[in-house]
Design a protein around this motif. Sequence first.
Motif, short mmCIF file in Angstrom:
data_model
loop_
_atom_site.label_atom_id
_atom_site.label_comp_id
_atom_site.label_asym_id
_atom_site.label_seq_id
_atom_site.Cartn_x
_atom_site.Cartn_y
_atom_site.Cartn_z
N LYS A 134 2.36 2.07 -3.19
CA LYS A 134 1.12 2.89 -4.03
C LYS A 134 0.83 3.93 -4.47
O LYS A 134 0.57 4.20 -5.15
CB LYS A 134 -0.37 2.13 -3.97
CG LYS A 134 0.19 0.26 -4.38
CD LYS A 134 0.26 0.75 -6.46
CE LYS A 134 1.26 -0.43 -6.93
NZ LYS A 134 1.41 -0.44 -8.30
N ARG A 135 0.57 4.03 -2.45
CA ARG A 135 0.89 6.02 -2.53
C ARG A 135 2.09 6.46 -2.83
O ARG A 135 2.06 7.42 -3.82
CB ARG A 135 0.77 6.17 -0.78
CG ARG A 135 -0.57 5.19 -0.02
CD ARG A 135 -0.71 6.18 0.80
NE ARG A 135 -0.26 5.80 1.73
CZ ARG A 135 -0.46 3.85 2.35
NH1 ARG A 135 -1.77 3.56 2.54
NH2 ARG A 135 0.44 3.36 3.14
N GLU A 166 -3.20 11.02 -9.34
CA GLU A 166 -3.74 9.23 -8.99
C GLU A 166 -4.31 8.95 -10.07
O GLU A 166 -4.80 7.65 -10.29
CB GLU A 166 -4.71 10.36 -7.60
CG GLU A 166 -4.38 10.23 -6.87
CD GLU A 166 -4.06 9.28 -5.74
OE1 GLU A 166 -4.50 7.51 -6.09
OE2 GLU A 166 -2.80 9.23 -4.60
N GLU A 214 -2.04 16.71 -7.99
CA GLU A 214 -2.15 15.29 -7.11
C GLU A 214 -3.60 14.49 -8.05
O GLU A 214 -3.08 13.43 -7.90
CB GLU A 214 -2.71 15.57 -6.17
CG GLU A 214 -1.54 16.10 -4.56
CD GLU A 214 -1.23 17.39 -4.91
OE1 GLU A 214 -1.66 18.19 -5.69
OE2 GLU A 214 -0.41 17.79 -4.53
N ARG A 255 2.05 9.96 -5.92
CA ARG A 255 2.94 10.60 -5.26
C ARG A 255 4.23 11.45 -6.28
O ARG A 255 4.01 11.90 -6.48
CB ARG A 255 3.42 10.53 -4.00
CG ARG A 255 3.90 11.66 -3.16
CD ARG A 255 4.39 11.71 -1.68
NE ARG A 255 5.21 10.45 -0.97
CZ ARG A 255 4.62 9.92 -0.91
NH1 ARG A 255 2.64 9.06 -0.64
NH2 ARG A 255 5.86 8.39 -0.40
N ALA A 291 0.59 -1.12 0.28
CA ALA A 291 0.02 0.40 -0.19
C ALA A 291 0.92 1.09 -0.35
O ALA A 291 0.87 1.93 -0.93
CB ALA A 291 -0.91 -0.21 1.22
N ALA A 292 1.56 1.18 1.02
CA ALA A 292 2.93 2.34 0.62
C ALA A 292 3.53 2.14 -0.82
O ALA A 292 3.47 3.93 -0.85
CB ALA A 292 3.64 1.98 1.61
#
Length: 204
Positions: free
Chosen positions: A134-135, A158, A154, A139, A131-132
Motif C-alpha cells: 500500500k505504501r 496519497e 506525494e 509512492r 502494508a508495504a
Amino acid sequence: MNEPTPVRPRHGRGARERILKAATELFTAQGINATGIEQLSTVAGVSKRTLYQHFRSKDDLVVAYLRSLEDDHLPVVPASPAPAPASPREQLLAVFDWKPPEPTDPFRGCPFLNVSVEVPDPGHPAHELAAANKRGFARRLADIARQAGVADPESLGEQLALLFDGASARGTALNSGRTLVYARSVAESLVDAALADVGPASPR
C-alpha cells in the motif's frame, strides 16, 4: 462463482506453481481464513507433505501468494528518459480501470486490503507485506505525478491511493465494481486540478 477444479495428484516439477495457483483461486474466492491446507492440497493436486515441502506453513504460502500479485497491483512508472506510452494523466487514472479476472465472481476488491483485514496483527509477515504494498502503491502514483511536474506529488499520490482503497473496500461490501467508476470521476478532478497548476507544457 466458479469452483476451483481439483486436479489428479501429481509429483515432480510444477508443484509449487500449482499450489500458488490453487492458493490464488481459493484465497480470492473465499478468503484466507476459510481456506484450509486440506482443500489447498486437493485443488493443487499435491499431497500435504509436498505442499509443506514447498511452503513451511500456511503463513509462508500467504506471503508467497501476495508476492506473486505485487507487480499486477502497482501502477507502472514510466522509464526515464524514455517516453511514456501514455500521458501521466492516463497513467494516474488507469488504476481505477482495474477489472476482476472473472466478472461473474463476487467482487473481492484488493487482495492486499483483504489480507490486512484477515491478518490483523501488524507484525505478521503477510500484514507487513500488505502494508508495504500500500505504501508502494501511493509512492508509484506520486512518482508518476512528479514526472508530470505536479507541485505536491506525494499528496496527490496519497489522495489517489485513498480513493482506490476506499472504492475497493466499498465495492467488496456491495459486491460491485461500480465503486471504482465513481472513484475515477473524483480522481479526474484531483488530477486535472493538479496538472492545471503545472502549465501548458504539462503532457496531458
